[in-house]
Every structure is written in C-alpha cells, then in structure tokens.
Design a protein around this motif. Structure first.
Motif, short mmCIF file in Angstrom:
data_model
loop_
_atom_site.label_atom_id
_atom_site.label_comp_id
_atom_site.label_asym_id
_atom_site.label_seq_id
_atom_site.Cartn_x
_atom_site.Cartn_y
_atom_site.Cartn_z
N ILE A 69 0.89 -1.11 -0.01
CA ILE A 69 0.09 -0.03 -0.06
C ILE A 69 0.88 1.17 0.02
N ILE A 70 1.78 1.33 0.83
CA ILE A 70 2.83 2.27 0.69
C ILE A 70 3.49 2.71 -0.64
N TYR A 71 3.87 1.49 -1.03
CA TYR A 71 4.48 1.71 -2.37
C TYR A 71 3.88 1.62 -3.68
N LYS A 72 2.36 1.60 -3.52
CA LYS A 72 1.73 1.47 -4.80
C LYS A 72 1.70 2.47 -5.75
N ASN A 73 1.91 3.47 -5.29
CA ASN A 73 1.99 4.80 -6.37
C ASN A 73 3.55 4.71 -7.24
N ASN A 103 4.42 1.82 -8.03
CA ASN A 103 4.50 0.62 -8.98
C ASN A 103 3.18 0.52 -9.86
N ASN A 104 2.45 1.60 -9.59
CA ASN A 104 1.22 1.60 -10.52
C ASN A 104 1.59 2.45 -11.91
N PRO A 105 1.30 1.68 -12.88
CA PRO A 105 1.75 2.57 -14.08
C PRO A 105 1.05 3.65 -14.49
N GLN A 106 -0.16 4.01 -14.28
CA GLN A 106 -0.90 5.34 -14.28
C GLN A 106 -0.58 6.19 -13.37
N LYS A 107 0.41 5.82 -12.31
CA LYS A 107 0.93 6.80 -11.44
C LYS A 107 2.24 6.88 -11.56
N LYS A 108 2.99 6.10 -11.74
CA LYS A 108 4.37 6.23 -12.04
C LYS A 108 4.96 6.84 -13.47
N LEU A 109 4.12 6.34 -14.48
CA LEU A 109 4.54 6.71 -15.75
C LEU A 109 3.60 8.10 -16.31
N ASN A 110 4.39 8.99 -17.08
CA ASN A 110 3.56 10.11 -17.51
C ASN A 110 2.59 9.79 -18.73
N SER A 111 3.02 8.72 -19.50
CA SER A 111 2.23 8.29 -20.55
C SER A 111 2.64 6.98 -21.07
#
Length: 831
Positions: free
Chosen positions: A116-120, A122-130
């Motif tokens: 839960i702490i690191y999910k942002n 690891n989430n492609p829609q949060k980590k990657l710009n596009s």
C-alpha cells in the motif's frame, strides 16, 4: 440479446487440453487448502480454488507435479497413465519463512502495508507520465461437451395403470451435439489503449461479433473487470469491491502468506486474502503475488464465489528499464456456482434461481449448467512515455467507423493464435442462424421498446402516446411516432395527435429535424404544437426520455394550460461530457382553470410568450463512448449537474411579458458493497420579472384533497411530495432537497424480497408579486415544507407500499391529514 444473456449466465467451468489431471489438496484433518501451488517440472503451474480443487492442463505429457503450501511440507506426486484424479494430503510443519517473520504480527500484514505504501511507485498510471499499447481480446460462451452426458431421457404417463404416452427429452443430447461443433457465442476485439494527463482512453480498431453484422455497442462497453489492479475499487462483472490493496483494505480483509513463488525470474510472496465479512458475496477473495524487492503486484487472482463463480486474473511483465510490472494478459471467467440465493445481473434485467433443494427432490442439472464464459486479453506493442497527443481525451471508448468491417488479413495480424476449426464454424453457423431468425432485427426492436417505441417500417411508433389518463382530459387516446434510419439517417419527421375523452378536444404536434454532425449528435429541429401541460411544472429540456408503462403522478392532475405555437432548437453533445439544447419558441398560452394575470392593472386570461432557452446537463465523472452512430454515456457516474436558463424576448413577435428563469438540479448516488444505496437530489428555481402562475413552480405535489387516508390512496411519484396537495403551494423561487437511503432486499420468502427505502424531503420557497395572480387560493413555502417516509418496494411482482408523514411549520391540524399511503410499482429494465 436476451438469448445471449441467458446463455452467459448458467455456467460451470471446464477446460479442454491435450493432457489434463484433476485433484484436491487437503490438510491432515481433511480441510481444503485454498490456493495451494501446483507446479510441473517445466514450470507449468496452477493454484487450487477456494475448495482446494485444481485442474492442471498441458500440451505435453505430465510425468509429475509438486504441491506446496506455506506452513506445510511440499509433496511431489508421480502421475500414472490411468489416473486422472489425485486427492492430496499435506502435512503441517512449524518451519516458517525467516525472511518475512516479524515478531507478534501476521507476516502477510507487514507485506501488505508495504504494498500500500509503495503502490503509487508501482502503478503504471501513477509512475508513468504516458504509455500506449494494443490489446487483442477474445470472448467465448461455450461448454466442454465431455462434461455433458447427452443422453435422451424418456418418461411415461399412465392412466388407470395403462401406459398413455411416452415423453422424450432430447435437449441434453441436442445441446451436446451443438457444443461439439461450435461455441454458443464468440466475439473478438482489437483495441489501442492510450494513457496521458491521468486519463486512459480505449480506441477500438476492429471488432467482430458472431451472428451480428453490426456490433452491439452495449456489449463492447460492458466492463468485465478493472483494467488497473491498483484501483481503490476493483470492478468484477458490473460490481465494485474494495480493493485488497486500497488504503483502507486492512480493515476489510484477512491475509495469509501461502508460499514464495518465482514469476518471470523474480521472487514473489504468494498472499491469500479474503473479506472479513461472513456474508456471502460481500467482498473479494483471491491471491496476490507480491514482488519481494519492490512490493509490486506481479500477478493477481480476484474472485467472487456465489450463485456465479466469477474470477479475474491479471498477469504482468517486468520492465527492467522502467522498474515496473506492466499489465500483460488478463483472463475473465464466469462459472455457474452453487448457492440457494437468487441473483440479479445487469441491473436486474436478468434474474435466475440458485440450486434449491426441495424436501424430496433436487433440481436436475440441465445442459446449460455446464456452460461458461471466458474472456482473454493479450497486450502487445507497448510503448512507454509516449509524446503523441491523445485525440478526444474526454472519451473513455472510441469505436472507429470501419471497426466492424475489417478483413481476415487484419485479424490474422493480431490474433495470438489462428482460429481453430470450432471457432471458425462458430462465425459461419451463428451468422447463418442470425440471418435466418432475424436476430439483429429482433434486438433492434427490443432496444426501441425499452425506450418507448415500436418500429413499423420507416416509422417508430411512440408507445407513450397511445393511452394515458389525467383528471382534466380523462382518458387521453393518441397516436404518434418518429421516422427512423430506414426513412433517412440525416433527416427525421415526428408527429402525434391525441384526444381527451373528458375535455373532448384534439391535440397535436408535428416537427422535423436535420442532422448537422453525426459524431456529436448535433440536430437542428423545428416543431409546431397545440397541446396542454401541467401548470407550474418544471421541465428540463435535456432530461432523458423515460418510458413507463404508466406515469402515476399525472393521473390526479386537474389544472393545465393550453399552449399553441412553434419552437426551434439545436441539440448537441459537442462539448465533452455534456448535452445541450438551445431553443427559441413562441406560444399562445391559455390557462384552463380559473385564473387571471394582473400586469399593471391589465388582466390577462391568455397571453403570448416568446422566449429563448438554454438547457445543459454536465456529467464530468461519467464515461462516454464514441460510436459510428454518435456519442453515448456508457457509465453514469455522479454527481451530475443540470442548468437551464429561460429569457423572454420583449417586443419580439407580440411577446406580452418580460421575465427570466434560472433552474438548477444536481444528483448524486453512492452505492455500497453491502447492496445499499444513498441518493441525493438538490433542485431549485428562481423566476424574476412578470411571470404568470402557469410558468412558476409547484414543487411536485402528489396528494389528493380527500377526507380519509384510503380515499387519498394513489400511486407514488419518483421525486414528489406525497403529502402535499395539488395546487396547495406555488413559488417564484424555491429550493428542494431529497435524500433516499435504500437497504439491500430483505428475504421474507423465496418470492417475497422487498426493498426498504427511507425518504426525507424538504423545500423552501417564496412568492414575489403575489398580487399579480388572481383566482387560485394557495400558500407559500416561506417556512418550509417537510415530509419523511418509508417505502417497501418490490414486495411482489414489482408492487410495493409506502407511508409518508408531513411535519414542521406546514403540518395540518388533523393528524390523519398529515399521513399519505401510496402504492409503488417498479418495472426494472436494467437501465
């Protein structure tokens, strides 16, 4: 459509492969071990289900397999040629994984906290710009013919101990014959997904649906499972559940560390999760494979088990350059489960029974019980941190105009494997059956009936115009319709005529429209009408047409005004996530009750109104789909806002009065995982200037001014005051607020499952220039109006009962006059 839905809802899953073994894994106390890992020597693996059962399939011969479960000793099983089912018992061990042992704490909880702490990160829609990628999806409805006995049953009827008749049941036999040659349904889709500016858009490049020349857009837009495994609410077959990795997931789920498993060359923790609530189908259960290094999800199995056994599997590929697990393949399955509860699908459109055991007889399984639905998607051509802009980013789905016209060369380019003979026959056979049985035509008729029309050649007959009733016209008998695509795709004509048996007057309307832009559903229309309308009623021009077999509230209305004249408008969806109407109209108004309007000492018994009106609905959180026939709202989300502004045009076409009106409405609904729902409605209006009472506000009364409660017994409205008498209050400004809370249906008996709804309504209002309104006696809402009630809906066959109580400053002296009892009827079409 109904046939398709029925075939997809009676399921038992059975897979086909060249080599297949089955088994069950228990502990030494014969208790099933859910999600134990089954692995072959060539790293082909599967897991047991919640009952400890498994099916292991392979294209090569299986010589042995390993069974592992954390806290238990691994066991290697040798496969025998003549043995297909393997009952396996694992022995418990006290050895635990040292690397995850945390004193006095469940190790799985420690892992989940880090997820839960690191999910942002690891989430492609949060980590990657596009990013962007393509997906090939294939959905089939089918069955394994080996699971169906396919025998022909017979039974004899007797009379006076003499054989009378032999009944032959060959349905299972015929079903097995069909399913051996073809699938029951099949569709393919190739899409391009683009992500940028925190928005994900799907563009459907190609679609192919067995039995249909024209794609059924409702099926294309149907969301079987969430695209992102990190969404706070995970969606599985139209229902949203709290995600086991959401910020507040630990309060809803129990977790257990099962094993450590390598995936794509990286070590992962295998964690089982289950909703804490004991109530069936109250939450998800399944398995998460968590990367031991970055605590990302490397694989996920999400499952609901009830009348339907539904599962969604997400597989990911590790991308070293981006240090992220990116979605690779997804699988969705629906299987017929075992449960004694009924289930509603698609908003109640389809309902079927669970497995009910009677006192002496168990329901016999039919062949359709062995049917299952399987959807598989494969992602490819993936690009990260792309720079190309997304066209029409406000759309959730866009279907290309030529998507349903792709050649076999297109499909062969994107299919992971060539279609087998059974899939090829499915297209050929279902296409011929569809043509022979006119399936597409019947589906089109069904769609129009739901919206209140019945097609007759180039004209759609308006079912709402055939018959209705109110206290002024009596029975209103009529005929009306609008031309359809068979007449023209770019031009339409509509008209109706009606006759009131009580007032003895004919009413009519006629009009035409021209399509200006297909993609934005932009039309320019013009009408002429001579009809009647309820006084002081609020009508939002952009409100969706709702077809009801009956419309209960107007039955008791007796005060109307006649309007005759023309109106012209432009309706469009050109602004993203909106629908708007801009209209100009001129009407001669004549009140059909005792009323005069006093303007500066001059009394008007009729008058001319020339007005312009802008009406717009804005749904910023809804999802929209662009199809070759226009733009549609695929998922209705809240809040949504409706605005309407009306302005009279002084000295234009003999207009008599100068005034302005502003109307506003906002709606909000919140659905809960336990089946409950809360809805809010805030509505208001402000009229200023010289406005006759015919065009002011009555705040939706729905009660008869009769002596006893029984005499006032009528049907309830949707958002009306059930204890407010007709014509009791009028306002030039008002505010209305309503809150409803519906509980999950209460099971009293098998066929009696009412829905309990608590309702509270309140309104405040004011009347400016009351001296202008001569004739009717009325009150104002300066001190407010309040009522609360209880609805018991859908008690039997859609009928229900409600009780409402009026209180506050406008409470009546007699206690019984503040009580209203109403009948409700809800026909749920799943809209």
């Amino acid at each position: 459509m109904k046939l398709f839905c029925l075939l997809t809802l009676f399921f038992t899953l059975s897979t086909q492969a060249q080599f297949q073994i089955n088994g069950i894994v228990n502990d030494q106390k014969n208790k099933p071990l859910p999600f134990a890992t089954i692995t072959t020597l060539d790293n082909n693996n599967t897991i047991t289900d919640v009952d400890g059962k498994f099916t292991l399939s392979s294209k090569v011969k299986i010589s042995s397999f390993t069974v592992s479960y954390i806290g238990y000793q691994k066991k290697i099983i040798t496969v025998s040629d003549n043995k297909k089912f393997y009952p396996i018992s694992l022995k418990q061990t006290t050895d635990n994984l040292k690397e995850v042992v945390i004193p006095n704490e469940n190790p799985a909880l420690a892992i989940l906290r880090k997820v839960i702490i690191y999910k942002n990160n690891n989430n492609p829609q949060k980590k990657l710009n596009s990013f962007e990628y393509k997906t090939y999806n294939k959905l089939i409805v089918t069955a394994n013919p080996d699971s169906i006995q396919g025998r022909i049953d017979s039974s004899a009827s007797y009379k006076d101990l003499k054989k009378k008749r032999i009944n032959v049941d060959s349905s299972d036999y015929k079903f097995k014959e069909i399913i051996s040659k073809q699938h029951l349904f099949q569709t393919e889709k190739v899409s391009q997904y683009q992500f940028g500016d925190r928005k994900l858009k799907e563009t459907i490049l190609g679609t192919k649906m067995a039995g249909f020349k024209q794609t059924i857009y409702e099926i294309i837009a149907f969301n079987l499972q969430s695209i992102s495994i990190y969404d706070s609410k995970y969606e599985l077959f139209e229902t949203k559940y709290n995600n086991p990795v959401s910020n507040d997931a630990l309060k809803d789920y129990n977790y257990k560390l099962l094993d450590t498993v390598p995936i794509k060359g990286r070590d992962t923790y295998m964690i089982y999760f289950k909703n804490k609530k004991k109530r069936r189908a109250s939450g998800l259960e399944g398995v998460l494979y968590i990367d031991q290094e970055n605590y990302a999800i490397a694989k996920a199995v999400m499952r609901i088990k009830g009348v339907l056994d539904i599962s969604g599997i997400h597989e990911f590929e590790y991308v070293p350059e981006e240090k992220i697990w990116f979605p690779g393949n997804t699988t969705f399955k629906i299987v017929k489960g075992k449960n004694d509860d009924d289930i509603n699908i698609l908003g109640g459109t389809i309902q079927f029974d669970g497995d009910v055991e009677e006192a002496f007889e168990t329901r016999k399984k039919s062949a359709s019980d062995f049917t299952y639905v399987l959807s598989e998607s494969n992602n490819f051509d993936i690009h990260y941190n792309t720079t190309a802009p997304i066209n029409k980013p406000s759309l959730y789905i866009e279907i290309k105009d030529d998507a349903s016209k792709k050649t076999e060369d297109f499909w062969n380019q994107y299919r992971k494997e060539n279609l087998d003979l059974k899939s090829q026959k499915t297209y050929l056979l279902l296409d011929s059956i569809s043509i022979r049985n006119r399936v597409e035509k019947r589906l089109g008729i069904g769609r129009k009936i739901i919206n209140g029309f019945y097609p007759i050649g180039p004209v759609d007959l308006d079912l709402k115009k055939i018959i209705s009733y109110n206290n002024y016209e009596g029975f209103r008998l009529g005929l009306g319709g609008i031309t359809n695509d068979r007449f023209s795709k770019n031009f339409r004509i509509e008209a109706y005529t009606a006759y009131g048996t009580k007032d003895g007057v004919f009413k009519y309307s006629t009009g035409a429209g021209v399509l200006l832009d297909k993609s934005t559903n932009t039309w320019i229309n013009s009408y002429y009408a001579d009809d009647v309308r309820e006084i002081a009623s609020t009508v939002f021009a952009v409100d969706k047409r709702v077809f009801k077999i009956y419309d209960p509230r107007p039955i008791n209305i007796s005060t109307f005004y006649e309007y005759s004249g023309w109106r012209s408008n432009i309706q469009t969806k050109i602004i993203p996530k909106t629908e708007a109407i801009l209209e100009v109209s001129r009407n001669q108004i004549e009140p059909k009750f005792d009323y005069l309007f006093n303007l500066n000492g001059k009394l008007y018994s009729s008058y001319v109104m020339t007005t312009t009106m802008l009406s717009i609905v804005w749904a910023p959180f809804s999802d929209y789909m662009q199809t070759p026939t226009g733009r549609n709202e695929t998922e209705k989300r809240f809040p949504r806002f409706t605005f309407q502004y009306t302005q009279s045009l002084p000295n234009v076409l003999d207009n008599d009065f100068s005034f302005s009106k502003i109307d506003f409405k906002t709606e909000y609904e919140k659905k809960y995982l336990n089946g409950q729902k809360t809805s809010f409605l805030l509505q208001g209006g402000y009229a200023t200037g010289d406005v006759p009472i015919t065009h002011l506000y009555n705040t939706m009364p729905n009660n008869l001014n009769k002596e006893t409660i029984i005499q006032r017994l009528t049907f309830s409205g949707r958002n009306s005051f059930e204890t407010m008498y007709f014509n009791e209050f009028f306002s030039s400004q008002y505010a209305f607020f309503q809150i409803k809370h519906g509980f999950d249906r209460i099971k009293i008996m098998k066929k009696v499952r009412p829905s309990l709804v608590l309702v509270t309504r309140m309104a405040w209002g004011n009347m400016q220039k009351p001296e202008q309104h001569v004739g009717p006696t009325y009150k104002t809402l300066n001190k407010g109006f309040f009522e609360s009630g209880i609805e018991l809906n859908k008690i039997f066959k859609g009928f229900g009962l409600g009780g409402f109580y009026r209180y506050g400053p406008n409470q009546l002296p007699k206690f019984e006059d503040n009580i209203a009892v109403k009948i409700s009827y809800i026909l749920d079409l799943g809209l």
